[in-house]
Design an enzyme around this catalytic site. Structure first.
Site, PDB file in Angstrom:
ATOM      1  N   SER A 177       1.011  -1.346   0.001  1.00  0.00           N
ATOM      2  CA  SER A 177       0.040   0.106   0.068  1.00  0.00           C
ATOM      3  C   SER A 177       0.950   1.180   0.043  1.00  0.00           C
ATOM      4  O   SER A 177       1.882   1.408   0.672  1.00  0.00           O
ATOM      5  CB  SER A 177      -0.928  -0.045   1.324  1.00  0.00           C
ATOM      6  N   HIS A 225      -2.637   7.193  -4.695  1.00  0.00           N
ATOM      7  CA  HIS A 225      -2.848   6.133  -3.581  1.00  0.00           C
ATOM      8  C   HIS A 225      -2.926   4.736  -4.470  1.00  0.00           C
ATOM      9  O   HIS A 225      -3.868   4.752  -5.499  1.00  0.00           O
ATOM     10  CB  HIS A 225      -3.833   6.198  -2.574  1.00  0.00           C
ATOM     11  N   ASN A 249      -3.264   0.172  -3.269  1.00  0.00           N
ATOM     12  CA  ASN A 249      -3.233  -0.799  -2.397  1.00  0.00           C
ATOM     13  C   ASN A 249      -3.869  -2.105  -3.198  1.00  0.00           C
ATOM     14  O   ASN A 249      -4.833  -1.896  -3.836  1.00  0.00           O
ATOM     15  CB  ASN A 249      -4.273  -0.566  -1.243  1.00  0.00           C
ATOM     16  N   TYR A 250      -3.000  -3.118  -2.719  1.00  0.00           N
ATOM     17  CA  TYR A 250      -3.271  -4.547  -3.266  1.00  0.00           C
ATOM     18  C   TYR A 250      -2.997  -5.450  -2.249  1.00  0.00           C
ATOM     19  O   TYR A 250      -2.002  -5.566  -1.701  1.00  0.00           O
ATOM     20  CB  TYR A 250      -2.441  -4.740  -4.627  1.00  0.00           C
ATOM     21  N   ARG A 251      -3.996  -6.303  -1.706  1.00  0.00           N
ATOM     22  CA  ARG A 251      -3.893  -7.223  -0.700  1.00  0.00           C
ATOM     23  C   ARG A 251      -4.495  -8.472  -0.972  1.00  0.00           C
ATOM     24  O   ARG A 251      -5.433  -8.780  -1.895  1.00  0.00           O
ATOM     25  CB  ARG A 251      -4.660  -6.526   0.387  1.00  0.00           C
ATOM     26  N   GLY A 284      -2.988  -2.406  20.197  1.00  0.00           N
ATOM     27  CA  GLY A 284      -1.558  -2.768  19.657  1.00  0.00           C
ATOM     28  C   GLY A 284      -1.245  -2.414  18.457  1.00  0.00           C
ATOM     29  O   GLY A 284      -0.057  -2.838  17.827  1.00  0.00           O
ATOM     30  N   SER A 285      -1.959  -1.708  17.630  1.00  0.00           N
ATOM     31  CA  SER A 285      -1.612  -1.448  16.520  1.00  0.00           C
ATOM     32  C   SER A 285      -0.450  -0.210  16.293  1.00  0.00           C
ATOM     33  O   SER A 285      -0.390   0.505  17.146  1.00  0.00           O
ATOM     34  CB  SER A 285      -3.009  -0.950  15.493  1.00  0.00           C
ATOM     35  N   ARG A 286       0.329  -0.453  15.311  1.00  0.00           N
ATOM     36  CA  ARG A 286       1.200   0.451  14.867  1.00  0.00           C
ATOM     37  C   ARG A 286       0.853   2.018  14.228  1.00  0.00           C
ATOM     38  O   ARG A 286       0.425   1.902  13.064  1.00  0.00           O
ATOM     39  CB  ARG A 286       2.389  -0.042  14.277  1.00  0.00           C
TER      40      ARG A 286
END
Length: 443
Positions: free
Chosen positions: A233, A247, A249-251, A400-402
């Site tokens: 991304s 922008h 994003n590929y997932r 807990g995410s960054r």
């Protein structure tokens, strides 16, 4: 009011582009060298089973928007970042060399190792694990997104000509990790980030509930739902108001059920956000994406284009974030291999769709008024990402995410003015008209 937001954190290049957009030169796979540390492997082999699908607003058998986006905090730019970070320091450009990771020397003759040598960093998954499952989709997707990250980073670094990408590796204690590449305060780019995430573990109850809300009845194994998610991304903010933000994003996502069957799907897209409208740029961007989609069927681009216009909509402003592109979610047809080939083709269209536009405009002259309008439009960008983008919201509310990776999409600077309205018939009003009423750019 001006707002300064906090700092965040190969495959062969495209050559023959349309003559009116110039020639994108090939770059060396070692044009931007990094020193990295090898991380231990993580993911294992899973069995796979197709996921049923239903018609979407886009028509046909493409699934509706939303499922992967609810989990995008684990699979893309918007989140996908947990735990601590390892800094991979840059090697000076003049060195032309790269320090091998532990274990790389004995693998110099290996084809996979040679391919990985062109990446911005070693893959998240250990090479030994990747070798065990060369035909597994998780292996194919991880290597593909590593290729795309390197391709985009080197193309952008070549255009900027001054700033380098910093490369951060991070680990997620629950499983997996990622690679964050950031170029900041360059000659051309104010901020450009290209992120990789490859994470796995057990799906949270919140995420599982969101999936059930979409009609999926997933069978837990000992109370758990193992998952694997990975993606690339990027958000790119140039300095010049006439060079647009972009922008992409590929997932890919897998969830394993108690019976060993696996639900899988792909998602992603690419969209352009100009400060000022340039018809030629809009046509070039959309035509390049259409040509990529058309390789897999003539009905794909129209569906993905409408999907993009509908998704990137700022409801409270009554306008789109930009002039669109393509967007899709929950793609699991016609087969895993064909869906992967479509995603790969679309991802490889990023550089030729965008880089010629930046090269064309990065040295355009502009006025303080032009820069002011850019700052106001960036404010709209921030509003969409923080208020409507499902991946960003999911990541922010995931323990807990960054945060640095979640908010990487935001520009360094943006502006909001009370009751600002551009003059009628101005070039500022021209772009607003398109944002309120999307156009067909290729017919």
């Amino acid at each position: 009011m001006a707002l300064r937001l906090a700092r965040l954190g190969a495959s062969p290049g495209w050559h023959a582009l349309r003559s009116d957009y110039g020639q994108l030169r090939a770059w060396s796979p070692r044009g931007t060298s990094v020193r990295v540390s090898q991380l231990p492997g993580t993911a294992g082999t899973q069995s796979r089973r197709g996921l049923g699908h239903s018609p979407s607003a886009g028509g046909g058998s493409w699934l509706g928007t939303g499922l992967a986006a609810a989990l995008a905090g684990l699979a893309g730019l918007a989140a996908a970042a947990f735990g601590h970070v390892q800094r991979a320091e840059m090697v000076p450009k003049s060195s032309g060399a790269r320090s091998p990771s532990p274990g790389r020397r004995e693998e110099e003759g290996d084809e996979l190792a040679r391919r990985c040598n062109a990446f911005m960093s070693s893959p998240v998954t250990d090479l030994r694990e990747l070798r065990k499952r060369p035909e597994d989709m998780k292996t194919k997707m991880e290597l593909m997104i590593m290729d795309i990250q390197a391709q985009v980073c080197r193309a952008l670094a070549q255009v900027d000509g001054v700033a380098d990408f910093s490369v951060d590796r991070w680990e997620r204690k629950e499983g997996g990790g990622g690679i964050t590449c950031v170029l900041q305060d360059g000659r051309v780019f104010e901020k450009a980030g290209v992120n990789i995430s490859v994470v796995h573990g057990n799906l949270s109850e919140e995420a599982a509930n969101q999936m059930r809300g979409r009609g999926m009845s997933l069978k837990r194994k000992d109370g758990k739902l193992p998952f694997t998610a990975m993606g690339v991304s990027s958000v790119i903010h140039p300095k010049n108001p006439y060079a647009p933000t972009m922008h992409f994003n590929y997932r890919y996502f897998e969830v394993e059920e108690a019976d060993g069957g696996t639900h899988w799907w792909f998602g992603g897209g690419c969209d352009l956000t100009p400060t000022y409208l340039n018809q030629e740029d809009a046509v070039h961007f959309h035509r390049t994406l259409k040509e990529a989609c058309d390789k897999h069927g003539p009905d794909i681009y129209p569906k993905f284009k409408k999907w993009c216009d509908d998704y990137f909509y700022i409801v409270h402003r009554g306008e789109r974030r930009g002039i669109g592109g393509i967007f899709f979610d929950d793609l699991n047809v016609p087969s895993k291999e064909e869906a992967f080939r479509l995603v790969k083709t679309c991802a490889e269209a990023v550089v030729p769709s965008y880089v010629p536009i930046v090269k064309k405009h990065c040295d355009d002259s502009f006025t303080p008024q032009d820069k002011l309008w850019q700052q106001l439009r960036r404010g709209r960008y921030v509003e969409f990402n923080l208020v409507y983008d499902r991946g960003t919201k999911f990541g922010l509310f995931t323990p807990g995410s960054r945060i640095e990776s979640i908010l990487m999409s935001l520009p360094l600077t943006a502006r909001w003015e009370y009751m600002h309205s551009p003059p009628e018939n101005s070039k500022e009003a021209e772009i607003l008209e398109v944002l309120r009423h999307p156009k067909d750019w290729v017919h």
